[in-house]
Design an enzyme around this catalytic site. Sequence first.
Site, PDB file in Angstrom:
ATOM      1  N   GLU A  45      58.086 -29.923 105.805  1.00  0.00           N
ATOM      2  CA  GLU A  45      57.383 -30.825 106.321  1.00  0.00           C
ATOM      3  C   GLU A  45      58.469 -32.282 106.459  1.00  0.00           C
ATOM      4  O   GLU A  45      59.294 -32.430 105.826  1.00  0.00           O
ATOM      5  CB  GLU A  45      56.133 -31.455 105.117  1.00  0.00           C
ATOM      6  CG  GLU A  45      55.376 -32.404 106.320  1.00  0.00           C
ATOM      7  CD  GLU A  45      54.898 -32.510 105.433  1.00  0.00           C
ATOM      8  OE1 GLU A  45      54.086 -32.571 104.469  1.00  0.00           O
ATOM      9  OE2 GLU A  45      54.165 -34.661 105.611  1.00  0.00           O
ATOM     10  N   ARG A 271      58.125 -22.901  91.646  1.00  0.00           N
ATOM     11  CA  ARG A 271      59.196 -23.848  92.018  1.00  0.00           C
ATOM     12  C   ARG A 271      60.320 -24.429  91.339  1.00  0.00           C
ATOM     13  O   ARG A 271      59.916 -23.675  90.195  1.00  0.00           O
ATOM     14  CB  ARG A 271      58.958 -24.989  92.717  1.00  0.00           C
ATOM     15  CG  ARG A 271      57.902 -25.999  91.724  1.00  0.00           C
ATOM     16  CD  ARG A 271      56.841 -27.089  92.423  1.00  0.00           C
ATOM     17  NE  ARG A 271      57.535 -28.099  92.794  1.00  0.00           N
ATOM     18  CZ  ARG A 271      57.700 -28.193  94.331  1.00  0.00           C
ATOM     19  NH1 ARG A 271      56.100 -27.272  94.889  1.00  0.00           N
ATOM     20  NH2 ARG A 271      57.555 -28.966  95.186  1.00  0.00           N
ATOM     21  N   LYS A 281      60.196 -34.838  96.702  1.00  0.00           N
ATOM     22  CA  LYS A 281      60.030 -35.501  97.281  1.00  0.00           C
ATOM     23  C   LYS A 281      59.306 -37.167  97.008  1.00  0.00           C
ATOM     24  O   LYS A 281      60.141 -37.930  97.554  1.00  0.00           O
ATOM     25  CB  LYS A 281      59.346 -35.079  99.380  1.00  0.00           C
ATOM     26  CG  LYS A 281      60.093 -33.856  99.245  1.00  0.00           C
ATOM     27  CD  LYS A 281      59.854 -33.782 101.079  1.00  0.00           C
ATOM     28  CE  LYS A 281      59.572 -32.857 101.791  1.00  0.00           C
ATOM     29  NZ  LYS A 281      58.534 -32.352 102.714  1.00  0.00           N
TER      30      LYS A 281
HETATM   31  P1  ATP Z   1      55.471 -32.225  99.395  1.00  0.00           P
HETATM   32  O1  ATP Z   1      54.973 -32.563  98.804  1.00  0.00           O
HETATM   33  O2  ATP Z   1      56.021 -33.160 100.760  1.00  0.00           O
HETATM   34  O3  ATP Z   1      54.606 -30.958 100.745  1.00  0.00           O
HETATM   35  P2  ATP Z   1      57.293 -30.438  99.176  1.00  0.00           P
HETATM   36  O4  ATP Z   1      58.424 -30.229  97.885  1.00  0.00           O
HETATM   37  O5  ATP Z   1      56.549 -28.912  98.940  1.00  0.00           O
HETATM   38  O6  ATP Z   1      56.846 -30.949  99.578  1.00  0.00           O
HETATM   39  P3  ATP Z   1      57.794 -28.654 101.655  1.00  0.00           P
HETATM   40  O7  ATP Z   1      58.700 -29.739 103.015  1.00  0.00           O
HETATM   41  O8  ATP Z   1      56.318 -28.469 101.977  1.00  0.00           O
HETATM   42  O9  ATP Z   1      57.970 -29.999 100.747  1.00  0.00           O
HETATM   43  O10 ATP Z   1      59.028 -28.013 101.326  1.00  0.00           O
HETATM   44  C1  ATP Z   1      58.725 -26.807 102.118  1.00  0.00           C
HETATM   45  C2  ATP Z   1      58.985 -25.920 101.539  1.00  0.00           C
HETATM   46  O11 ATP Z   1      59.696 -25.648 100.548  1.00  0.00           O
HETATM   47  C3  ATP Z   1      57.836 -25.188 101.046  1.00  0.00           C
HETATM   48  O12 ATP Z   1      57.556 -23.433 101.165  1.00  0.00           O
HETATM   49  C4  ATP Z   1      58.105 -25.789  99.615  1.00  0.00           C
HETATM   50  O13 ATP Z   1      56.944 -24.540  99.116  1.00  0.00           O
HETATM   51  C5  ATP Z   1      59.505 -24.724  99.116  1.00  0.00           C
HETATM   52  N1  ATP Z   1      59.731 -25.987  98.000  1.00  0.00           N
HETATM   53  C6  ATP Z   1      59.467 -27.231  98.167  1.00  0.00           C
HETATM   54  N2  ATP Z   1      59.995 -27.427  96.630  1.00  0.00           N
HETATM   55  C7  ATP Z   1      60.393 -26.133  96.083  1.00  0.00           C
HETATM   56  C8  ATP Z   1      61.246 -26.324  94.934  1.00  0.00           C
HETATM   57  N3  ATP Z   1      61.146 -27.383  94.144  1.00  0.00           N
HETATM   58  N4  ATP Z   1      61.223 -24.940  94.571  1.00  0.00           N
HETATM   59  C9  ATP Z   1      61.059 -23.643  95.431  1.00  0.00           C
HETATM   60  N5  ATP Z   1      60.410 -24.180  96.099  1.00  0.00           N
HETATM   61  C10 ATP Z   1      60.355 -25.340  97.103  1.00  0.00           C
END
Ligand code: ATP
Length: 574
Positions: A45, A271, A281
């Site tokens: 996002e 994650r 984030k």
């Molecule tokens: P938000 O709370 O804004 O959704 P987010 O960290 O999930 O934050 P996204 O932009 O939705 O951010 O993440 C993009 C992709 O990265 C998603 O598929 C998410 O699952 C993956 N992702 C985010 N953080 C991690 C992490 N710490 N480890 C592995 N994958 C991650």
Amino acid sequence: MNEQVSATSPTVETTAVRDFIREIIAEDVRQGKNGGRVVTRFPPEPNGYLHIGHAKSICLNFGVAQEFGGVCHMRFDDTNPEKEDKEYVEAILQDVRWLGYDWGDRLFFASDYFEQLYGFAVELIRRGKAYVCHLSTEEIRQYRGTLTEPGRESPYRNRSIEENLRLFADMRAGKFREGECVLRAKIDMASPNLNLRDPVLYRIKYVPHHRTGTQWCIYPMYDFAHALSDMIEGITHSLCTLEFEDHRPLYDWILDTLETPHHPRQIEFARLNLSYTVLSKRKLIELVEGGYVRGWDDPRLPTLAGLRRRGVPPEAIRDFCRRIGVAKRDSLVDIALLEHCIREDLNRRAPRFMGVLRPLKVVIENYPADLVEEMEAINNPEDPSAGTRKVPFSRELWIEADDFRENPPKKFFRLAPGREVRLRYGYLITCRDVVKNRDGEIVELRCTYDPATRGGETPDGRKVKATLHWVSAAHAIPAEVRLYDRLFTVENPAAEKEGVDYKNFLNPRSLEVVANAWVEPNLGKLRPGDRFQLERLGYFCVDPDSEICGKLVLNRTVTLKDTWARLEQRGLVD
Ligand code: ATP
Ligand code: MG
């Protein structure tokens, strides 16, 4: 901070590791599902910068696609206009490219599907599976029930299909105020899975979108948009983090209920959590906007922009992601492993130089005042093809203040009064006298050198216990050096102590600026982003601020002390 970004594919680090996701995909391919095709996606996002947790997801999605001869889509899940911005889109694309991945012409935006998504919502209404609900957000929450109690049905749940179609069209047409009503799926208010208790699919927001402007005042919710975007793009395996496990039944319900021609398979993995930092984030935004750090690319942050500015090579991040692997259980990865990967990579590739952080003057009394010798120095002992360079040696030098003790303790083998040490690539010198100022501080060492030891050789085979780095005072160039320590003082700042804000654990000493360092003149040729080792001090890179400050500014990427390798040797890690 514009390191040259290349769009080429990374050299595929062949991985022997077969994780559960690769097993599942291999089996699907074997069974000929999806015609044997593999299509994945990385779906950020655009509401913040990418961090090393995202790198895990990027390496997984792009890596799997490469390994199975498939493709990986770059898709922005831009369904929430309030928090999203073009700046983030650009930064994210730059970071993914920098990591070494190429999406070719497969760049997509969920917002490009808004019209299609609207159509799917209308279709759900037609099938009697969605309704416009006038309960407030608060009422919806109250009606939802809890994990132990079933929810209650909304009084608007049994509206006719015609009425719902008309009301949903009115929502789109801007006939309601924000929050006045939403579109909800009609599933099961008694479901043990809260996500299936008539989840909201669309809400009204009079907020312009960074791509669609004011064209829409209703925006789809993440779950609805995500499942259908995956479907529209023909994604075969939708890999996401564990928090979406409970959303999978909704993902499947949406596609099943609409009887879509294609149904991607969602698979969840743990994650990445990394010690001594935060990977959320929301928290990263808070640190940046609250001025706790100097911006998204602050080298202390775990953002990809921060790691890049700090001098971390993308290869090291990919290697790190390969080593941590993919599993189903959440864990906290030791940041020492990341640092180990960085050292391993830089050790192979980084040219060596000399520089002095806390200078102490050495005057070599028996060295001619007008003589300058060009000493030959090895650029990289790990890589003979890197060759050698010339380093000027003269009568007045800087050495590291730490490398001298007037009253050396037992195990201190470096310079002390009357003691002989080797200057790397220089000569053996002996300390004859210590010069102090009126406050009793040491300001200069008077030394002599042995002309027979040029290059640091000892023709008579005599032993010295220490080799010091140095620079010639007349030739050295000044530098500001930024030394970094962990951003937080505790392993898991977000969960250290209940009720205590993670910011309380920020490390007040995470940045130390050494304003008056001296480095060998060869460093003057380097450009922002270039990485190198300063012998005995660590790996560094040239900061882009050098171009603004008119002075060399260096970031220390990591020290040379490898705590992980030591743990490995002692068999404490697997
Ligand atoms: P938000 O709370 O804004 O959704 P987010 O960290 O999930 O934050 P996204 O932009 O939705 O951010 O993440 C993009 C992709 O990265 C998603 O598929 C998410 O699952 C993956 N992702 C985010 N953080 C991690 C992490 N710490 N480890 C592995 N994958 C991650
Ligand atoms: Mg997310």
